[in-house]
Design an enzyme around this catalytic site. Structure first.
Site, PDB file in Angstrom:
ATOM      1  N   LYS A  15       7.859   4.208   1.688  1.00 54.22           N
ATOM      2  CA  LYS A  15       9.307   3.977   1.783  1.00 54.22           C
ATOM      3  C   LYS A  15       9.553   2.487   1.557  1.00 54.22           C
ATOM      4  CE  LYS A  15      10.722   8.123   3.327  1.00 54.22           C
ATOM      5  NZ  LYS A  15       9.854   8.915   2.476  1.00 54.22           N
TER       6      LYS A  15
ATOM      7  N   ALA B 259     -20.002   1.068   4.200  1.00 59.15           N
ATOM      8  CA  ALA B 259     -19.286   0.508   3.057  1.00 59.15           C
ATOM      9  C   ALA B 259     -20.106  -0.549   2.308  1.00 59.15           C
ATOM     10  CB  ALA B 259     -17.949  -0.074   3.525  1.00 59.15           C
TER      11      ALA B 259
ATOM     12  N   TYR C  35     -11.254  -5.616  10.657  1.00 60.23           N
ATOM     13  CA  TYR C  35     -10.585  -5.092  11.850  1.00 60.23           C
ATOM     14  C   TYR C  35     -10.398  -6.205  12.891  1.00 60.23           C
ATOM     15  CZ  TYR C  35     -11.897  -0.850   9.454  1.00 60.23           C
ATOM     16  OH  TYR C  35     -12.042   0.111   8.477  1.00 60.23           O
TER      17      TYR C  35
ATOM     18  N   GLU D 160       0.845  -1.197   0.000  1.00 55.97           N
ATOM     19  CA  GLU D 160       0.000   0.000   0.000  1.00 55.97           C
ATOM     20  C   GLU D 160       0.882   1.249   0.000  1.00 55.97           C
ATOM     21  OE1 GLU D 160      -3.382   0.505   2.928  1.00 55.97           O
ATOM     22  OE2 GLU D 160      -2.179   2.268   3.442  1.00 55.97           O
TER      23      GLU D 160
HETATM   24  P1  FAD Z   1     -17.784   0.168   7.344  1.00 58.42           P
HETATM   25  O1  FAD Z   1     -17.562  -1.218   6.907  1.00 58.42           O
HETATM   26  O2  FAD Z   1     -18.986   0.875   6.843  1.00 58.42           O
HETATM   27  O3  FAD Z   1     -17.810   0.145   8.953  1.00 58.42           O
HETATM   28  C1  FAD Z   1     -17.789   1.347   9.713  1.00 58.42           C
HETATM   29  C2  FAD Z   1     -18.428   1.115  11.070  1.00 58.42           C
HETATM   30  O4  FAD Z   1     -19.842   0.977  10.942  1.00 58.42           O
HETATM   31  C3  FAD Z   1     -17.973  -0.170  11.767  1.00 58.42           C
HETATM   32  O5  FAD Z   1     -17.953   0.068  13.143  1.00 58.42           O
HETATM   33  C4  FAD Z   1     -19.046  -1.194  11.405  1.00 58.42           C
HETATM   34  O6  FAD Z   1     -19.170  -2.226  12.377  1.00 58.42           O
HETATM   35  C5  FAD Z   1     -20.302  -0.324  11.319  1.00 58.42           C
HETATM   36  N1  FAD Z   1     -21.219  -0.763  10.238  1.00 58.42           N
HETATM   37  C6  FAD Z   1     -20.853  -1.193   9.006  1.00 58.42           C
HETATM   38  N2  FAD Z   1     -21.951  -1.445   8.246  1.00 58.42           N
HETATM   39  C7  FAD Z   1     -23.022  -1.150   9.017  1.00 58.42           C
HETATM   40  C8  FAD Z   1     -24.427  -1.200   8.791  1.00 58.42           C
HETATM   41  N3  FAD Z   1     -24.924  -1.572   7.613  1.00 58.42           N
HETATM   42  N4  FAD Z   1     -25.238  -0.814   9.813  1.00 58.42           N
HETATM   43  C9  FAD Z   1     -24.739  -0.418  11.000  1.00 58.42           C
HETATM   44  N5  FAD Z   1     -23.404  -0.362  11.273  1.00 58.42           N
HETATM   45  C10 FAD Z   1     -22.562  -0.727  10.293  1.00 58.42           C
HETATM   46  N6  FAD Z   1      -9.612   5.411   5.073  1.00 58.42           N
HETATM   47  C11 FAD Z   1      -9.444   6.403   4.162  1.00 58.42           C
HETATM   48  O7  FAD Z   1      -9.970   7.505   4.327  1.00 58.42           O
HETATM   49  N7  FAD Z   1      -8.687   6.186   3.019  1.00 58.42           N
HETATM   50  C12 FAD Z   1      -8.087   4.995   2.755  1.00 58.42           C
HETATM   51  O8  FAD Z   1      -7.418   4.832   1.743  1.00 58.42           O
HETATM   52  C13 FAD Z   1      -8.245   3.937   3.714  1.00 58.42           C
HETATM   53  N8  FAD Z   1      -7.686   2.717   3.516  1.00 58.42           N
HETATM   54  C14 FAD Z   1      -7.892   1.703   4.414  1.00 58.42           C
HETATM   55  C15 FAD Z   1      -7.333   0.443   4.174  1.00 58.42           C
HETATM   56  C16 FAD Z   1      -7.510  -0.607   5.060  1.00 58.42           C
HETATM   57  C17 FAD Z   1      -6.900  -1.965   4.764  1.00 58.42           C
HETATM   58  C18 FAD Z   1      -8.263  -0.394   6.259  1.00 58.42           C
HETATM   59  C19 FAD Z   1      -8.447  -1.516   7.239  1.00 58.42           C
HETATM   60  C20 FAD Z   1      -8.826   0.854   6.509  1.00 58.42           C
HETATM   61  C21 FAD Z   1      -8.663   1.911   5.606  1.00 58.42           C
HETATM   62  N9  FAD Z   1      -9.219   3.185   5.817  1.00 58.42           N
HETATM   63  C22 FAD Z   1      -9.035   4.190   4.888  1.00 58.42           C
HETATM   64  C23 FAD Z   1      -9.929   3.484   7.077  1.00 58.42           C
HETATM   65  C24 FAD Z   1     -11.458   3.373   6.982  1.00 58.42           C
HETATM   66  O9  FAD Z   1     -11.960   4.292   6.044  1.00 58.42           O
HETATM   67  C25 FAD Z   1     -12.028   3.667   8.370  1.00 58.42           C
HETATM   68  O10 FAD Z   1     -11.655   2.681   9.285  1.00 58.42           O
HETATM   69  C26 FAD Z   1     -13.544   3.932   8.430  1.00 58.42           C
HETATM   70  O11 FAD Z   1     -13.850   4.478   9.710  1.00 58.42           O
HETATM   71  C27 FAD Z   1     -14.404   2.690   8.228  1.00 58.42           C
HETATM   72  O12 FAD Z   1     -14.416   2.286   6.933  1.00 58.42           O
HETATM   73  P2  FAD Z   1     -15.066   0.852   6.540  1.00 58.42           P
HETATM   74  O13 FAD Z   1     -15.039   0.755   5.087  1.00 58.42           O
HETATM   75  O14 FAD Z   1     -14.430  -0.220   7.341  1.00 58.42           O
HETATM   76  O15 FAD Z   1     -16.553   1.118   7.051  1.00 58.42           O
END
Ligand code: FAD
Length: 279
Positions: A267, A120, A140, A17
């Site tokens: 890096k 998401a 996570y 990444e």
């Molecule tokens: P979701 O899957 O939507 O989850 C968010 C929260 O809501 C969780 O607590 C989940 O349990 C809850 N939830 C999910 N779906 C529902 C539902 N339908 N109803 C009720 N609750 C729900 N961030 C950036 O800004 N840019 C990046 O490039 C980036 N890259 C990342 C790469 C990786 C490998 C990881 C692990 C994280 C990355 N993040 C990035 C961080 C991420 O955007 C944050 O952690 C964000 O807060 C959650 O994103 P998510 O897609 O996991 O959200």
């Protein structure tokens, strides 16, 4: 090649990444060229939560022009449906096959927030309906910061998988047992897609403090003792990071992890040293 095919053999897949480095893109491409010697299946490019920052299209093309498969990260919490649609079109036009679909952190400035996509799984659903992209999602091992417990987080993870996700990319972790337990819990929920381990080599004390303030990431006691020892010694801290991550990766490979995704922080040095140690 799509994620489903990439993770379709018994060998541990390596990927990296990076983040857009607007001030010195040439340097970033140099570092990527060094990393490319390790034959990554792809390089993923992060994005900011702001819709605008999803548009690092030129950089995506530049990485592709190095002959590397690239997977853009794509957040939706600050984007309208229209801008998501446009971004996805652009990505497909470039000839990209994979995407990491994310909600993004909820912005502190409420004016930046959009409500077309709230989680998401809604974005995954949309990408699946509108494109041919293969979709990765975030997982996570110690639970997402907003989740009351790991169980409810995995139930929400399942919504992303049911919407069409092909692979899960985890948050970084320093305790492999947390990852192994997570994989078991995810499998117990009937989720069978590949789970890729996120690895971040420690480089500085500042980085650790920042990371642990943003995400749930436990630091084992023996590691914490060493981190405290090298607080003011960045060279020793970097070497500690390489040694620790190498051992972590070896154990993960011995336990048949499907992929190692390295958070390189742009890096090549630490990640290259780790790969020299383990390959
Ligand atoms: P979701 O899957 O939507 O989850 C968010 C929260 O809501 C969780 O607590 C989940 O349990 C809850 N939830 C999910 N779906 C529902 C539902 N339908 N109803 C009720 N609750 C729900 N961030 C950036 O800004 N840019 C990046 O490039 C980036 N890259 C990342 C790469 C990786 C490998 C990881 C692990 C994280 C990355 N993040 C990035 C961080 C991420 O955007 C944050 O952690 C964000 O807060 C959650 O994103 P998510 O897609 O996991 O959200």
């Amino acid at each position: 090649m799509k994620l489903r095919e990439i993770y379709n053999n018994n060998k541990t897949v390596i990927s990296f990444e990076v983040f857009p480095q607007k001030d010195d893109e040439a340097k970033l491409l140099e570092e990527i060229t060094i990393l490319n010697k390790y034959n990554p299946a792809f390089i993923s490019l992060t994005c900011g939560a702001g819709g605008k920052e999803n548009k690092s299209f030129e950089l995506l093309k530049d990485i592709q022009n190095l002959g590397i498969n690239v997977m853009p990260h794509f957040t939706c919490i600050t984007s309208s449906k229209k801008s998501v649609e446009e971004g996805l079109k652009e990505i497909e036009n470039i000839g990209i096959e994979n995407i990491l679909a994310l909600r993004g952190d909820i912005p502190e400035n409420t004016e930046l927030r959009h409500y077309d996509f709230n989680y998401a799984n809604e974005l995954v659903n949309y990408i699946k309906a509108k494109t041919n992209l293969s979709i990765g999602v975030a997982g996570y091992p110690e639970g997402h910061v907003e989740s009351p417990d790991i169980k409810s987080d995995i139930i929400n993870l399942k919504k992303k998988v049911e919407a069409g996700a092909d692979a899960i990319f985890t948050q970084l972790f320093f305790d492999n047992n947390k990852f192994f337990e997570y994989v078991q819990l995810v499998r117990n929920e009937g989720i069978n897609i590949p789970i890729i381990a996120g690895i971040m080599p420690i480089k500085s004390y500042k980085q650790i403090v920042k990371m642990t303030s943003l995400a749930r990431v436990a630091i084992p006691e023996n590691l914490q003792t060493k981190i405290n020892k090298y607080k003011e010694d960045s060279k020793s801290m970097t070497e500690l990071g390489i040694e620790y991550a190498s051992k972590q990766c070896e154990e993960l490979i011995n336990n048949n992890v499907m992929g190692l995704h390295f958070f390189t922080l742009n890096k090549s040095y630490s990640t290259s040293q780790i790969l020299n140690n383990i390959l």
